[in-house]
Design a protein around this motif. Structure first.
Motif, PDB file in Angstrom:
ATOM      1  N   MET A   1       0.837  -1.179   0.000  1.00 13.82           N
ATOM      2  CA  MET A   1       0.000   0.000   0.000  1.00 13.82           C
ATOM      3  C   MET A   1       0.886   1.248   0.000  1.00 13.82           C
ATOM      4  SD  MET A   1      -2.992   0.988   2.718  1.00 13.82           S
ATOM      5  CE  MET A   1      -4.153  -0.247   2.205  1.00 13.82           C
ATOM      6  N   GLU A   2       0.521   2.239  -0.753  1.00 15.56           N
ATOM      7  CA  GLU A   2       1.291   3.472  -0.831  1.00 15.56           C
ATOM      8  C   GLU A   2       1.145   4.290   0.448  1.00 15.56           C
ATOM      9  OE1 GLU A   2       0.373   5.873  -4.157  1.00 15.56           O
ATOM     10  OE2 GLU A   2       1.129   4.434  -5.598  1.00 15.56           O
ATOM     11  N   PHE A   3       2.224   4.972   0.817  1.00 20.67           N
ATOM     12  CA  PHE A   3       2.235   5.785   2.031  1.00 20.67           C
ATOM     13  C   PHE A   3       1.126   6.833   2.008  1.00 20.67           C
ATOM     14  CE2 PHE A   3       4.080   9.320   4.598  1.00 20.67           C
ATOM     15  CZ  PHE A   3       4.045   8.675   5.821  1.00 20.67           C
ATOM     16  N   ALA A   4       0.926   7.474   0.873  1.00 21.74           N
ATOM     17  CA  ALA A   4      -0.126   8.500   0.775  1.00 21.74           C
ATOM     18  C   ALA A   4      -1.492   7.910   1.129  1.00 21.74           C
ATOM     19  CB  ALA A   4      -0.144   9.101  -0.629  1.00 21.74           C
ATOM     20  N   ASN A   5      -1.787   6.724   0.643  1.00 18.63           N
ATOM     21  CA  ASN A   5      -3.068   6.088   0.955  1.00 18.63           C
ATOM     22  C   ASN A   5      -3.166   5.729   2.433  1.00 18.63           C
ATOM     23  OD1 ASN A   5      -3.901   6.201  -1.711  1.00 18.63           O
ATOM     24  ND2 ASN A   5      -3.157   4.153  -2.176  1.00 18.63           N
ATOM     25  N   ILE A   7      -1.918   7.293   4.967  1.00 25.80           N
ATOM     26  CA  ILE A   7      -2.164   8.477   5.800  1.00 25.80           C
ATOM     27  C   ILE A   7      -3.303   9.346   5.244  1.00 25.80           C
ATOM     28  CG2 ILE A   7       0.162   8.484   6.761  1.00 25.80           C
ATOM     29  CD1 ILE A   7       0.803  10.829   4.844  1.00 25.80           C
ATOM     30  N   TYR A   8      -4.039   8.828   4.276  1.00 24.33           N
ATOM     31  CA  TYR A   8      -5.260   9.453   3.768  1.00 24.33           C
ATOM     32  C   TYR A   8      -5.038  10.810   3.103  1.00 24.33           C
ATOM     33  CZ  TYR A   8      -6.942   5.923   7.011  1.00 24.33           C
ATOM     34  OH  TYR A   8      -7.134   4.742   7.682  1.00 24.33           O
ATOM     35  N   VAL A   9      -3.974  10.922   2.296  1.00 20.82           N
ATOM     36  CA  VAL A   9      -3.760  12.127   1.501  1.00 20.82           C
ATOM     37  C   VAL A   9      -3.505  11.722   0.058  1.00 20.82           C
ATOM     38  CG1 VAL A   9      -2.825  13.483   3.423  1.00 20.82           C
ATOM     39  CG2 VAL A   9      -1.267  12.266   1.915  1.00 20.82           C
ATOM     40  N   SER A  10      -3.654  12.668  -0.841  1.00 25.03           N
ATOM     41  CA  SER A  10      -3.356  12.384  -2.248  1.00 25.03           C
ATOM     42  C   SER A  10      -1.840  12.331  -2.445  1.00 25.03           C
ATOM     43  CB  SER A  10      -3.953  13.470  -3.145  1.00 25.03           C
ATOM     44  OG  SER A  10      -3.260  14.687  -2.972  1.00 25.03           O
ATOM     45  N   GLN A  11      -1.422  11.698  -3.515  1.00 23.47           N
ATOM     46  CA  GLN A  11       0.004  11.645  -3.836  1.00 23.47           C
ATOM     47  C   GLN A  11       0.552  13.052  -4.057  1.00 23.47           C
ATOM     48  OE1 GLN A  11       1.966   8.834  -3.758  1.00 23.47           O
ATOM     49  NE2 GLN A  11       3.603  10.325  -3.897  1.00 23.47           N
ATOM     50  N   GLY A  12      -0.250  13.934  -4.653  1.00 28.09           N
ATOM     51  CA  GLY A  12       0.175  15.318  -4.875  1.00 28.09           C
ATOM     52  C   GLY A  12       0.395  16.066  -3.570  1.00 28.09           C
ATOM     53  N   SER A  13      -0.516  15.880  -2.614  1.00 26.05           N
ATOM     54  CA  SER A  13      -0.357  16.530  -1.309  1.00 26.05           C
ATOM     55  C   SER A  13       0.870  16.009  -0.584  1.00 26.05           C
ATOM     56  CB  SER A  13      -1.594  16.301  -0.439  1.00 26.05           C
ATOM     57  OG  SER A  13      -2.705  16.970  -0.963  1.00 26.05           O
ATOM     58  N   LEU A  14       1.093  14.704  -0.647  1.00 30.64           N
ATOM     59  CA  LEU A  14       2.272  14.129  -0.014  1.00 30.64           C
ATOM     60  C   LEU A  14       3.543  14.683  -0.638  1.00 30.64           C
ATOM     61  CD1 LEU A  14       3.602  12.208   1.965  1.00 30.64           C
ATOM     62  CD2 LEU A  14       3.344  10.394   0.262  1.00 30.64           C
ATOM     63  N   SER A  15       3.558  14.813  -1.949  1.00 26.96           N
ATOM     64  CA  SER A  15       4.713  15.370  -2.638  1.00 26.96           C
ATOM     65  C   SER A  15       4.997  16.799  -2.178  1.00 26.96           C
ATOM     66  CB  SER A  15       4.476  15.340  -4.152  1.00 26.96           C
ATOM     67  OG  SER A  15       5.545  15.927  -4.832  1.00 26.96           O
ATOM     68  N   GLU A  16       3.946  17.595  -2.009  1.00 25.72           N
ATOM     69  CA  GLU A  16       4.124  18.975  -1.554  1.00 25.72           C
ATOM     70  C   GLU A  16       4.619  19.038  -0.110  1.00 25.72           C
ATOM     71  OE1 GLU A  16       0.389  20.818  -2.497  1.00 25.72           O
ATOM     72  OE2 GLU A  16       1.051  21.235  -4.539  1.00 25.72           O
TER      73      GLU A  16
END
Length: 66
Positions: A1-5, A7-16
């Motif tokens: 499972m992806e880290f963004a998923n 912690i319940y954020v989008s991949q774009g938000s995690l990148s920022e």
């Protein structure tokens, strides 16, 4: 499972967040704390040493200074 998923954020938000464009929200900090059993201060301050008992009354030191 992806880290963004996890912690319940989008991949774009995690990148920022990773690029220091903004700090993680309270909800993200709590999700990281619950899922990974981290100290609550870690997502905010990283590896800096916190001295003083709690996040509201403390001094912060770089871990290399201690």
């Amino acid at each position: 499972m992806e880290f963004a998923n996890i912690i319940y954020v989008s991949q774009g938000s995690l990148s920022e967040i990773e690029q220091d464009k903004y700090k993680p929200s309270y909800d993200v900090i709590i999700a990281i704390n619950k899922r990974f059993n981290t100290e609550i201060e870690w997502p905010i301050y990283g590896d800096e040493k916190i001295v003083g008992g709690n996040i509201f009354n403390m001094e912060i030191y770089d871990k290399d200074e201690i």
